[in-house]
Design a protein around this motif. Structure first.
Motif, PDB file in Angstrom:
ATOM      1  N   SER A  34      98.947  -7.423  24.665  1.00  0.00           N
ATOM      2  CA  SER A  34     100.197  -6.664  24.780  1.00  0.00           C
ATOM      3  C   SER A  34     100.960  -6.536  23.466  1.00  0.00           C
ATOM      4  O   SER A  34     101.625  -5.526  23.228  1.00  0.00           O
ATOM      5  CB  SER A  34     101.101  -7.298  25.849  1.00  0.00           C
ATOM      6  N   VAL A  35     100.870  -7.528  22.581  1.00  0.00           N
ATOM      7  CA  VAL A  35     101.718  -7.496  21.379  1.00  0.00           C
ATOM      8  C   VAL A  35     100.949  -7.247  20.078  1.00  0.00           C
ATOM      9  O   VAL A  35     101.561  -7.070  19.029  1.00  0.00           O
ATOM     10  CB  VAL A  35     102.515  -8.822  21.233  1.00  0.00           C
ATOM     11  N   TYR A  36      99.616  -7.189  20.139  1.00  0.00           N
ATOM     12  CA  TYR A  36      98.843  -7.052  18.902  1.00  0.00           C
ATOM     13  C   TYR A  36      99.220  -5.817  18.077  1.00  0.00           C
ATOM     14  O   TYR A  36      99.303  -5.911  16.847  1.00  0.00           O
ATOM     15  CB  TYR A  36      97.337  -7.033  19.202  1.00  0.00           C
ATOM     16  N   PRO A  37      99.448  -4.645  18.698  1.00  0.00           N
ATOM     17  CA  PRO A  37      99.823  -3.479  17.876  1.00  0.00           C
ATOM     18  C   PRO A  37     101.029  -3.731  16.978  1.00  0.00           C
ATOM     19  O   PRO A  37     101.056  -3.274  15.828  1.00  0.00           O
ATOM     20  CB  PRO A  37     100.127  -2.406  18.934  1.00  0.00           C
ATOM     21  N   PHE A  38     102.019  -4.467  17.470  1.00  0.00           N
ATOM     22  CA  PHE A  38     103.197  -4.736  16.651  1.00  0.00           C
ATOM     23  C   PHE A  38     102.918  -5.793  15.587  1.00  0.00           C
ATOM     24  O   PHE A  38     103.565  -5.814  14.541  1.00  0.00           O
ATOM     25  CB  PHE A  38     104.370  -5.144  17.539  1.00  0.00           C
ATOM     26  N   THR A  39     101.934  -6.659  15.826  1.00  0.00           N
ATOM     27  CA  THR A  39     101.502  -7.598  14.794  1.00  0.00           C
ATOM     28  C   THR A  39     100.862  -6.833  13.643  1.00  0.00           C
ATOM     29  O   THR A  39     101.111  -7.115  12.462  1.00  0.00           O
ATOM     30  CB  THR A  39     100.493  -8.606  15.369  1.00  0.00           C
ATOM     31  N   LEU A  40     100.036  -5.844  13.978  1.00  0.00           N
ATOM     32  CA  LEU A  40      99.396  -5.005  12.957  1.00  0.00           C
ATOM     33  C   LEU A  40     100.454  -4.220  12.187  1.00  0.00           C
ATOM     34  O   LEU A  40     100.411  -4.155  10.944  1.00  0.00           O
ATOM     35  CB  LEU A  40      98.398  -4.065  13.631  1.00  0.00           C
ATOM     36  N   ILE A  41     101.407  -3.626  12.895  1.00  0.00           N
ATOM     37  CA  ILE A  41     102.459  -2.845  12.242  1.00  0.00           C
ATOM     38  C   ILE A  41     103.288  -3.723  11.316  1.00  0.00           C
ATOM     39  O   ILE A  41     103.590  -3.352  10.174  1.00  0.00           O
ATOM     40  CB  ILE A  41     103.363  -2.175  13.292  1.00  0.00           C
ATOM     41  N   ARG A  42     103.661  -4.916  11.779  1.00  0.00           N
ATOM     42  CA  ARG A  42     104.437  -5.840  10.946  1.00  0.00           C
ATOM     43  C   ARG A  42     103.691  -6.159   9.662  1.00  0.00           C
ATOM     44  O   ARG A  42     104.268  -6.157   8.569  1.00  0.00           O
ATOM     45  CB  ARG A  42     104.690  -7.141  11.722  1.00  0.00           C
ATOM     46  N   THR A  43     102.388  -6.411   9.764  1.00  0.00           N
ATOM     47  CA  THR A  43     101.586  -6.743   8.587  1.00  0.00           C
ATOM     48  C   THR A  43     101.566  -5.599   7.583  1.00  0.00           C
ATOM     49  O   THR A  43     101.743  -5.802   6.380  1.00  0.00           O
ATOM     50  CB  THR A  43     100.148  -7.095   9.014  1.00  0.00           C
ATOM     51  N   ARG A  44     101.372  -4.373   8.068  1.00  0.00           N
ATOM     52  CA  ARG A  44     101.340  -3.216   7.159  1.00  0.00           C
ATOM     53  C   ARG A  44     102.695  -2.963   6.508  1.00  0.00           C
ATOM     54  O   ARG A  44     102.771  -2.624   5.328  1.00  0.00           O
ATOM     55  CB  ARG A  44     100.873  -1.968   7.920  1.00  0.00           C
ATOM     56  N   LEU A  45     103.772  -3.134   7.269  1.00  0.00           N
ATOM     57  CA  LEU A  45     105.106  -2.941   6.701  1.00  0.00           C
ATOM     58  C   LEU A  45     105.395  -3.965   5.617  1.00  0.00           C
ATOM     59  O   LEU A  45     106.022  -3.656   4.596  1.00  0.00           O
ATOM     60  CB  LEU A  45     106.162  -3.034   7.805  1.00  0.00           C
ATOM     61  N   GLN A  46     104.950  -5.189   5.816  1.00  0.00           N
ATOM     62  CA  GLN A  46     105.228  -6.249   4.850  1.00  0.00           C
ATOM     63  C   GLN A  46     104.426  -6.090   3.565  1.00  0.00           C
ATOM     64  O   GLN A  46     104.869  -6.494   2.498  1.00  0.00           O
ATOM     65  CB  GLN A  46     104.944  -7.617   5.486  1.00  0.00           C
ATOM     66  N   VAL A  47     103.259  -5.472   3.681  1.00  0.00           N
ATOM     67  CA  VAL A  47     102.389  -5.330   2.504  1.00  0.00           C
ATOM     68  C   VAL A  47     102.735  -4.083   1.685  1.00  0.00           C
ATOM     69  O   VAL A  47     102.636  -4.099   0.455  1.00  0.00           O
ATOM     70  CB  VAL A  47     100.905  -5.283   2.942  1.00  0.00           C
ATOM     71  N   GLN A  48     103.154  -3.000   2.331  1.00  0.00           N
ATOM     72  CA  GLN A  48     103.391  -1.761   1.590  1.00  0.00           C
ATOM     73  C   GLN A  48     104.534  -1.921   0.576  1.00  0.00           C
ATOM     74  O   GLN A  48     105.456  -2.712   0.759  1.00  0.00           O
ATOM     75  CB  GLN A  48     103.717  -0.619   2.554  1.00  0.00           C
ATOM     76  N   LYS A  49     104.452  -1.163  -0.492  1.00  0.00           N
ATOM     77  CA  LYS A  49     105.483  -1.174  -1.527  1.00  0.00           C
ATOM     78  C   LYS A  49     106.636  -0.257  -1.112  1.00  0.00           C
ATOM     79  O   LYS A  49     106.440   0.947  -0.915  1.00  0.00           O
ATOM     80  CB  LYS A  49     104.908  -0.685  -2.860  1.00  0.00           C
ATOM     81  N   GLY A  50     107.800  -0.823  -0.953  1.00  0.00           N
ATOM     82  CA  GLY A  50     108.948  -0.040  -0.525  1.00  0.00           C
ATOM     83  C   GLY A  50     108.686   0.627   0.811  1.00  0.00           C
ATOM     84  O   GLY A  50     108.284  -0.021   1.773  1.00  0.00           O
ATOM     85  N   LYS A  51     108.879   1.952   0.846  1.00  0.00           N
ATOM     86  CA  LYS A  51     108.586   2.732   2.052  1.00  0.00           C
ATOM     87  C   LYS A  51     107.589   3.826   1.701  1.00  0.00           C
ATOM     88  O   LYS A  51     107.718   4.978   2.112  1.00  0.00           O
ATOM     89  CB  LYS A  51     109.869   3.323   2.631  1.00  0.00           C
ATOM     90  N   SER A  52     106.576   3.430   0.945  1.00  0.00           N
ATOM     91  CA  SER A  52     105.610   4.390   0.431  1.00  0.00           C
ATOM     92  C   SER A  52     104.793   5.072   1.524  1.00  0.00           C
ATOM     93  O   SER A  52     104.341   6.203   1.349  1.00  0.00           O
ATOM     94  CB  SER A  52     104.657   3.685  -0.548  1.00  0.00           C
ATOM     95  N   LEU A  53     104.595   4.418   2.626  1.00  0.00           N
ATOM     96  CA  LEU A  53     103.761   4.981   3.677  1.00  0.00           C
ATOM     97  C   LEU A  53     104.506   5.081   5.008  1.00  0.00           C
ATOM     98  O   LEU A  53     104.504   6.114   5.668  1.00  0.00           O
ATOM     99  CB  LEU A  53     102.502   4.128   3.860  1.00  0.00           C
ATOM    100  N   TYR A  54     105.147   3.995   5.412  1.00  0.00           N
ATOM    101  CA  TYR A  54     105.860   3.965   6.688  1.00  0.00           C
ATOM    102  C   TYR A  54     107.346   3.726   6.441  1.00  0.00           C
ATOM    103  O   TYR A  54     107.719   2.955   5.572  1.00  0.00           O
ATOM    104  CB  TYR A  54     105.309   2.863   7.589  1.00  0.00           C
ATOM    105  N   HIS A  55     108.183   4.361   7.263  1.00  0.00           N
ATOM    106  CA  HIS A  55     109.626   4.234   7.099  1.00  0.00           C
ATOM    107  C   HIS A  55     110.261   3.285   8.109  1.00  0.00           C
ATOM    108  O   HIS A  55     111.478   3.184   8.181  1.00  0.00           O
ATOM    109  CB  HIS A  55     110.285   5.616   7.205  1.00  0.00           C
TER     110      HIS A  55
END
Length: 322
Positions: A34-55
């Motif tokens: 149930s929660v894995y998609p948000f774990t993936l999203i959190r990881t990508r948000l934390q790794v990206q530089k600024g808001k280069s890909l996701y806002h």
């Protein structure tokens, strides 16, 4: 009806261990799905530089869904399911440590603080290598490269190819860092999850409080006396999770970057993050973390408390009322 403020805590010696582990694995798997998609999203948000890909969390969810479909939200999930082992080690260590500490202190806060920290130490020793591999799989996407490693071959990651991607990531980690690569970020993980766990349990019992003489107006006194314990616990859990998430998110951001970007220093990672993105960079992925923590915590709290009730030794069932 029994006063909800006199909540009976089911301890380790009250449990039928066979039932406890069988029900526990099933409950944990349901939570992960149930929660894995948000774990993936959190990881990508934390790794990206600024808001280069996701806002933000919602923007990331929509873009991943459009680009890769529902399977894109579950990259690395099969590998991540191996953390079921660490999950069972966590609850076992937590309950056994509570029992041990009870010989020295009857304070529920002390027992929860020590047991939560100890359980997280044991669990992270098993979880970190799994996290390292699954996080690199989470970074795989069409187009722009996000992590250190890019899998070869079919980028879709469907069917049997998913296992091929896992083997490819493992091979690249070994080539780049050797066996030590699977424990990259271990210290950062301990500095994230030991405080998170050590803080979560006391805050959970604090919000679900029995009686604290120095705080007469606690959450338990705001609800009607007839309010079921299970509802009260379902409110207390997310409050504790949000509190723990806010307090530990800065180290979680650093941990993710150390593991995904292959950095060797927590301090240098912190300095680079502050220089590039300022203090707000330490809060990246917080909303996704809280969003994933809220439903999972409700399931964990309600499910874990229900699990312990279902796992009561037969001779104790009739003597307990909830």
């Amino acid at each position: 009806m029994e006063d909800k403020r006199n909540i009976q805590i089911i301890e380790w010696e009250h449990l039928d261990k066979k039932k406890f582990y069988v029900f526990g694995v099933a409950m944990t798997m349901m939570i992960r799905v149930s929660v894995y998609p948000f774990t993936l999203i959190r990881t990508r948000l934390q790794v990206q530089k600024g808001k280069s890909l996701y806002h933000g969390t919602f923007d990331a969810f929509i873009k991943i869904l459009r680009a890769d479909g529902i399977t894109g939200l579950y990259r690395g999930f099969l590998v991540n399911t191996f953390t079921l082992i660490s999950g069972q080690c966590y609850v076992t260590t937590y309950e056994l440590t509570r029992k041990f500490v009870a010989d020295y202190s009857q304070s529920n806060t002390v027992k929860s603080l020590v047991a939560g920290g100890s359980a997280s130490l044991v669990a992270q020793s098993i979880t970190v290598p799994i996290d390292v591999v699954s996080q690199h799989l989470m970074m795989q996407r069409k187009g722009e490269k996000m992590g250190r490693f890019q899998v070869r071959g079919n980028p879709e990651g469907q069917g049997v190819v998913a296992f091929g991607q896992t083997k490819d990531i493992i091979r690249q980690i070994l080539q780049a860092d050797g066996l030590r690569g699977f424990y990259r970020g271990y210290v950062a993980s301990l500095l994230t999850y030991i405080p998170n766990s050590a803080v979560w349990w006391p805050f959970y019992h604090f919000y679900a409080a029995i009686v604290f003489p120095w705080i007469p107006e606690q959450l338990s006194y705001l609800c009607p006396k007839e309010c079921p314990h299970i509802v009260f616990q379902a409110v207390s859990g997310p409050l504790a999770a949000a509190t723990a998430s806010i307090l530990t998110n800065p180290m979680d951001v650093i941990r993710t970057r150390v593991q995904v970007e292959g950095k060797n220093s927590i301090i240098l990672t912190f300095r680079q993050l502050m220089a590039e993105e300022g203090p707000w960079g330490l809060m990246k992925g917080l909303s996704a973390r809280i969003i994933s923590a809220t439903p999972s915590t409700i399931v964990i709290v309600v499910g874990y408390e229900s699990l312990k009730k279902l796992s009561l030794r037969p001779e104790l069932v009739d003597s307990r009322h909830w």
